[in-house]
Design an enzyme around this catalytic site. Sequence first.
Site, mmCIF file in Angstrom:
data_model
loop_
_atom_site.group_PDB
_atom_site.id
_atom_site.type_symbol
_atom_site.label_atom_id
_atom_site.label_comp_id
_atom_site.label_asym_id
_atom_site.label_seq_id
_atom_site.Cartn_x
_atom_site.Cartn_y
_atom_site.Cartn_z
ATOM 1 N N GLU A 127 0.835 -1.198 0.000
ATOM 2 C CA GLU A 127 0.000 0.000 0.000
ATOM 3 C C GLU A 127 0.875 1.256 0.000
ATOM 4 O O GLU A 127 0.605 2.226 -0.732
ATOM 5 C CB GLU A 127 -0.901 0.005 1.228
ATOM 6 C CG GLU A 127 -1.724 1.279 1.401
ATOM 7 C CD GLU A 127 -2.044 1.574 2.858
ATOM 8 O OE1 GLU A 127 -2.469 2.706 3.118
ATOM 9 O OE2 GLU A 127 -1.865 0.686 3.709
ATOM 10 N N ASP A 144 0.591 3.814 -3.153
ATOM 11 C CA ASP A 144 0.143 5.187 -2.946
ATOM 12 C C ASP A 144 1.024 6.163 -3.733
ATOM 13 O O ASP A 144 0.528 7.094 -4.378
ATOM 14 C CB ASP A 144 0.182 5.506 -1.457
ATOM 15 C CG ASP A 144 -0.149 6.951 -1.150
ATOM 16 O OD1 ASP A 144 -1.285 7.361 -1.417
ATOM 17 O OD2 ASP A 144 0.733 7.671 -0.648
ATOM 18 N N ASP A 154 -7.145 1.068 0.848
ATOM 19 C CA ASP A 154 -5.792 0.567 1.115
ATOM 20 C C ASP A 154 -5.436 -0.610 0.209
ATOM 21 O O ASP A 154 -4.320 -0.687 -0.322
ATOM 22 C CB ASP A 154 -5.674 0.138 2.582
ATOM 23 C CG ASP A 154 -5.668 1.324 3.540
ATOM 24 O OD1 ASP A 154 -5.577 2.472 3.066
ATOM 25 O OD2 ASP A 154 -5.765 1.092 4.767
ATOM 26 N N GLU A 197 -4.662 0.452 -3.358
ATOM 27 C CA GLU A 197 -3.299 0.966 -3.483
ATOM 28 C C GLU A 197 -2.276 -0.173 -3.409
ATOM 29 O O GLU A 197 -1.252 -0.142 -4.106
ATOM 30 C CB GLU A 197 -3.027 1.991 -2.392
ATOM 31 C CG GLU A 197 -3.785 3.287 -2.599
ATOM 32 C CD GLU A 197 -3.540 4.307 -1.513
ATOM 33 O OE1 GLU A 197 -3.775 5.499 -1.766
ATOM 34 O OE2 GLU A 197 -3.121 3.921 -0.390
#
Length: 222
Positions: free
Chosen positions: A43, A47, A115, A118
């Site tokens: 994650e 991101d 989450d 990502e």
Amino acid sequence: MLGSDTHAFLTGLAGRAPTDEALWLEALTHGSTGAARDYQRLEFLGDRVLGMVIAEWLYALEDADEGRLSQRLNALVSRATCADVARAIGLGEHMRLGKQARDDGGKDSDNILGDVMEALIGASFVTHGFDATRDMIRRIWADAVGGKAGQAKHPKSALQEWAAGNRRRGPEYRLVERSGPDHAARFTVAVEIKGVGEAEATGTSMREAETAAAEAFMKRFG
């Protein structure tokens, strides 16, 4: 390893079969399962990759100033948008959650969906590289980028300007209630402008709740 349905889902998502099934399984795994590895590291990576892809896309797409581009970027990479994209592709059915997280509605939690979305981007970057991951993001984020996300002024900024324009003190936000477990927390926030009134709203994060409260205030008093 990956079940056949999840393998097919990931193949359709990435445009090619997952080459490192253990890594993709990690991206789908929530900490509530008790597994040795969950999605958090992927994650973190995803991101950053998402932000880079969307920033590059907006730069090429729009002849806007830095402030407007930043406004759109923040909206398009927000947890709420990531969760909306995750729902649109049916991600919830393939996430690995512990019993308690499932019972608490984790399959439809903005926090978890965002989450994991990502994390899948991170897994794609590691296994397929940047170009393939950019293609994937551009495909599944097309509706969001083509829509109005980030086009309008952020509700908190709009409320701040409304208060100033009406010669009022700035809005004051306060936490009214926090409920639910950490992985499915709910926050209720009130926003008040002295001499005008207040409004409340609930969200899956303080930021989301404050934004919703500001929007509710403007609808009621603006």
